[in-house]
Write an enzyme that holds these catalytic residues in place. Structure first.
Site, PDB file in Angstrom:
ATOM      1  N   GLN A 116     -21.861  -6.533   8.121  1.00  0.00           N
ATOM      2  CA  GLN A 116     -20.459  -6.950   8.257  1.00  0.00           C
ATOM      3  C   GLN A 116     -19.679  -6.395   7.063  1.00  0.00           C
ATOM      4  OE1 GLN A 116     -19.777  -8.658  11.009  1.00  0.00           O
ATOM      5  NE2 GLN A 116     -21.623  -9.755  11.579  1.00  0.00           N
ATOM      6  N   GLU A 137     -33.617  -6.951  17.260  1.00  0.00           N
ATOM      7  CA  GLU A 137     -32.612  -5.973  16.846  1.00  0.00           C
ATOM      8  C   GLU A 137     -33.120  -4.579  17.199  1.00  0.00           C
ATOM      9  OE1 GLU A 137     -29.549  -5.489  15.244  1.00  0.00           O
ATOM     10  OE2 GLU A 137     -30.108  -3.375  15.227  1.00  0.00           O
ATOM     11  N   CYS A 144       0.855  -1.190   0.000  1.00  0.00           N
ATOM     12  CA  CYS A 144       0.000   0.000   0.000  1.00  0.00           C
ATOM     13  C   CYS A 144       0.888   1.236   0.000  1.00  0.00           C
ATOM     14  CB  CYS A 144      -0.909  -0.015   1.229  1.00  0.00           C
ATOM     15  SG  CYS A 144      -1.832   1.523   1.406  1.00  0.00           S
ATOM     16  N   CYS A 148      -4.341   0.352   8.579  1.00  0.00           N
ATOM     17  CA  CYS A 148      -3.955  -1.071   8.555  1.00  0.00           C
ATOM     18  C   CYS A 148      -2.696  -1.216   9.404  1.00  0.00           C
ATOM     19  CB  CYS A 148      -3.703  -1.530   7.125  1.00  0.00           C
ATOM     20  SG  CYS A 148      -5.198  -1.579   6.140  1.00  0.00           S
ATOM     21  N   CYS A 171     -16.901  -9.837  18.253  1.00  0.00           N
ATOM     22  CA  CYS A 171     -15.790  -9.107  17.616  1.00  0.00           C
ATOM     23  C   CYS A 171     -14.783  -8.667  18.679  1.00  0.00           C
ATOM     24  CB  CYS A 171     -16.299  -7.921  16.814  1.00  0.00           C
ATOM     25  SG  CYS A 171     -17.236  -6.749  17.797  1.00  0.00           S
ATOM     26  N   CYS A 192      -1.238   6.863   5.894  1.00  0.00           N
ATOM     27  CA  CYS A 192      -2.378   6.190   6.530  1.00  0.00           C
ATOM     28  C   CYS A 192      -1.854   5.006   7.313  1.00  0.00           C
ATOM     29  CB  CYS A 192      -3.379   5.725   5.468  1.00  0.00           C
ATOM     30  SG  CYS A 192      -4.748   4.761   6.157  1.00  0.00           S
ATOM     31  N   CYS A 199      -7.356   3.406  -2.062  1.00  0.00           N
ATOM     32  CA  CYS A 199      -7.081   2.450  -0.968  1.00  0.00           C
ATOM     33  C   CYS A 199      -7.272   1.012  -1.460  1.00  0.00           C
ATOM     34  CB  CYS A 199      -8.023   2.743   0.201  1.00  0.00           C
ATOM     35  SG  CYS A 199      -7.998   1.449   1.459  1.00  0.00           S
ATOM     36  N   ASN A 212     -24.860 -11.918  18.685  1.00  0.00           N
ATOM     37  CA  ASN A 212     -23.801 -11.270  17.897  1.00  0.00           C
ATOM     38  C   ASN A 212     -23.781  -9.782  18.283  1.00  0.00           C
ATOM     39  OD1 ASN A 212     -23.293 -10.565  14.331  1.00  0.00           O
ATOM     40  ND2 ASN A 212     -21.807 -10.728  15.967  1.00  0.00           N
TER      41      ASN A 212
HETATM   42  C1  LIG Z   1     -22.241  -6.787  15.464  1.00  0.00           C
HETATM   43  S1  LIG Z   1     -23.778  -6.242  14.840  1.00  0.00           S
HETATM   44  C2  LIG Z   1     -24.458  -7.787  14.340  1.00  0.00           C
HETATM   45  C3  LIG Z   1     -25.546  -7.734  13.316  1.00  0.00           C
HETATM   46  C4  LIG Z   1     -25.947  -9.044  12.670  1.00  0.00           C
HETATM   47  N1  LIG Z   1     -25.968 -10.175  13.576  1.00  0.00           N
HETATM   48  C5  LIG Z   1     -25.084  -9.331  11.462  1.00  0.00           C
HETATM   49  O1  LIG Z   1     -24.528 -10.415  11.350  1.00  0.00           O
HETATM   50  O2  LIG Z   1     -24.993  -8.446  10.581  1.00  0.00           O
HETATM   51  C6  LIG Z   1     -24.625  -5.838  16.297  1.00  0.00           C
HETATM   52  C7  LIG Z   1     -26.061  -5.411  16.084  1.00  0.00           C
HETATM   53  O3  LIG Z   1     -26.641  -5.225  17.363  1.00  0.00           O
HETATM   54  C8  LIG Z   1     -27.546  -4.152  17.317  1.00  0.00           C
HETATM   55  N2  LIG Z   1     -27.738  -3.745  18.728  1.00  0.00           N
HETATM   56  C9  LIG Z   1     -26.923  -3.000  19.501  1.00  0.00           C
HETATM   57  N3  LIG Z   1     -27.404  -2.940  20.760  1.00  0.00           N
HETATM   58  C10 LIG Z   1     -28.544  -3.687  20.772  1.00  0.00           C
HETATM   59  C11 LIG Z   1     -29.494  -4.029  21.777  1.00  0.00           C
HETATM   60  N4  LIG Z   1     -29.372  -3.591  23.038  1.00  0.00           N
HETATM   61  N5  LIG Z   1     -30.538  -4.811  21.451  1.00  0.00           N
HETATM   62  C12 LIG Z   1     -30.694  -5.256  20.181  1.00  0.00           C
HETATM   63  N6  LIG Z   1     -29.823  -4.968  19.174  1.00  0.00           N
HETATM   64  C13 LIG Z   1     -28.767  -4.205  19.477  1.00  0.00           C
HETATM   65  C14 LIG Z   1     -26.871  -3.155  16.380  1.00  0.00           C
HETATM   66  O4  LIG Z   1     -27.816  -2.280  15.813  1.00  0.00           O
HETATM   67  C15 LIG Z   1     -26.251  -4.099  15.338  1.00  0.00           C
HETATM   68  O5  LIG Z   1     -27.140  -4.327  14.265  1.00  0.00           O
END
Ligand SMILES: C[S@@+](CC[C@H](N)C(=O)[O-])C[C@H]1O[C@@H](n2cnc3c(N)ncnc32)[C@H](O)[C@@H]1O
Length: 373
Positions: free
Chosen positions: A214, A264, A3, A14, A332, A11, A90, A305
């Site tokens: 994602q 969600e 890069c 990364c 994550c 930058c 980039c 997640n």
């Molecule tokens: C890491 S992302 C995962 C999204 C999804 N599982 C995916 O694979 O794309 C986390 C998600 O949690 C939602 N979020 C954050 N706090 C939350 C809560 N207290 N209750 C429900 N959803 C929530 C965010 O809006 C986001 O869409």
């Protein structure tokens, strides 16, 4: 990956670029093992080899800070040393995105969009956000300080769409506050198409402008497919997907005779998930709400997640006390994962796999399958 921006010290996003890719993967795997080392069932974990990513052109989202001037806009990162560093080339983005960013820089000039000046808090255009679908279509969002430039954006939109036929949707996001955030609450959609269809294997997810997705489409596909493969033997009759976003896990896990429900907080994301389920004829329902509040709906398989902070002690305790037979935790941040697992004492992590969603950084996704003892 080479890069020029990194080599020229323009930058450092990364941060691990100087480390060979295999060593980056090994370091991420080691970081997760370290974080889980104190778990009482550590010796029973089946560790799977990390899922590697393409090393360049893997990001489906370009988040460009706009600086410079109307005639010479800079699309990249804000840097007080340079007054903004242009990163239109980039290598994390595809060539199609590189071409589109050129067109968008021209649009800034044609439509007279004054870049926002962080120092004196003047100007209109703060960010240009581009998302790319696996089919090569694009969603473009212009983050503006106010509606002042909106009529000019509308006026020149046909020219933009003609110059960049891959652009399916365009919207303006309003961010009046001087805040270090990417976007504001209000979105003005300027095209007929409101969503970007993201075709991931057998499932098409509809992405709306303000929904989480994602950032690495290929690795996200691997993540959802892994969730399906790891739970196939269990054949759960019901699935609860908490923090479901636009429904990636829920819709991949939907199957005949199985009920699937997602929760969600983002209403936009829930609308997208419902649309995807209806189009695919899948038996899946979605609710907008706080996954950490209220009663936990009963399910054989629970998927979580969460954002980096994790699910927290309360939700973990409720999952622990629930009737679920299996838990998939996609995280994550291994630190918050390890913390949450302490509040899930009746569950044993059986399979763990790092998926390299963010090459050349220290970030990653880690999928864990937990079963009852
Ligand atoms: C890491 S992302 C995962 C999204 C999804 N599982 C995916 O694979 O794309 C986390 C998600 O949690 C939602 N979020 C954050 N706090 C939350 C809560 N207290 N209750 C429900 N959803 C929530 C965010 O809006 C986001 O869409």
């Amino acid at each position: 990956m080479r890069c020029g921006y990194f080599d020229a010290d323009l930058c450092r996003s990364c941060s691990e670029l100087a480390t060979p890719y295999d060593a980056q993967l090994a370091a991420k795997d080691a970081a997760v093992r370290d974080a889980l080392a104190d778990h009482p069932a550590y010796d029973r974990i089946g560790w799977e080899a990390p899922v590697a990513s393409a090393q360049q052109a893997f990001r489906n989202k370009a988040k460009m800070v706009v600086s410079g001037s109307v005639d010479a806009p800079v699309l990249g990162i804000w840097d007080p040393r340079t007054g903004g560093t242009d990163l239109r080339g980039c290598p994390l983005y595809s060539e199609a995105v590189h071409g589109l960013l050129e067109v968008l820089a021209g649009f800034v000039t044609t439509a007279g969009l004054t870049p926002y000046d962080v120092g004196d808090r003047r100007g209109e255009l703060k960010h240009v956000l581009v998302t790319e679908s696996p089919d090569g279509e694009h969603l473009v969002r212009l983050v503006l300080r106010s509606t002042e430039a909106l009529p000019r954006v509308r006026k020149h939109l046909p020219g933009l769409l003609a110059a960049a036929p891959s652009v399916r949707g365009v919207s303006v996001n309003l961010l009046p506050e001087h805040k270090a955030v990417l976007e504001g609450e209000e979105e003005v959609v300027l095209t007929e198409a409101e969503t970007l269809p993201m075709r991931l294997g057998a499932v098409t997810l509809h992405l709306r402008p303000r929904s989480f997705f994602q950032t690495n489409t290929a690795v996200a596909t691997a993540l959802y497919e892994e969730a399906v493969a790891w739970t196939a033997d269990l054949d759960p009759a019901s699935v609860l997907d908490l923090y479901c976003g636009v429904g990636g896990f829920a819709l991949h896990l939907a199957a005949p005779g199985r009920s699937v429900h997602g929760v969600e907080v983002s209403e936009d994301a829930v609308a997208s998930a419902r649309r995807s389920a209806a189009e695919a004829g899948l038996d899946a329902t979605f609710a907008a709400g706080d996954a950490t509040a209220g009663d936990l709906p009963a399910a054989d398989l629970v998927v979580v997640n969460p954002p980096r902070r994790g699910i927290g002690a309360d939700l973990a305790a409720r999952i622990d006390a629930s009737s679920a037979r299996a838990l998939l935790y996609s995280s994550c941040h291994a630190g918050s994962l390890a913390r949450d697992l302490r509040h899930l004492p009746s569950w044993t992590p059986r399979r763990v796999r790092v998926l390299d969603m963010f090459p050349h950084t220290r970030h990653y996704e880690v999928l864990t399958l937990l079963l009852r003892d």
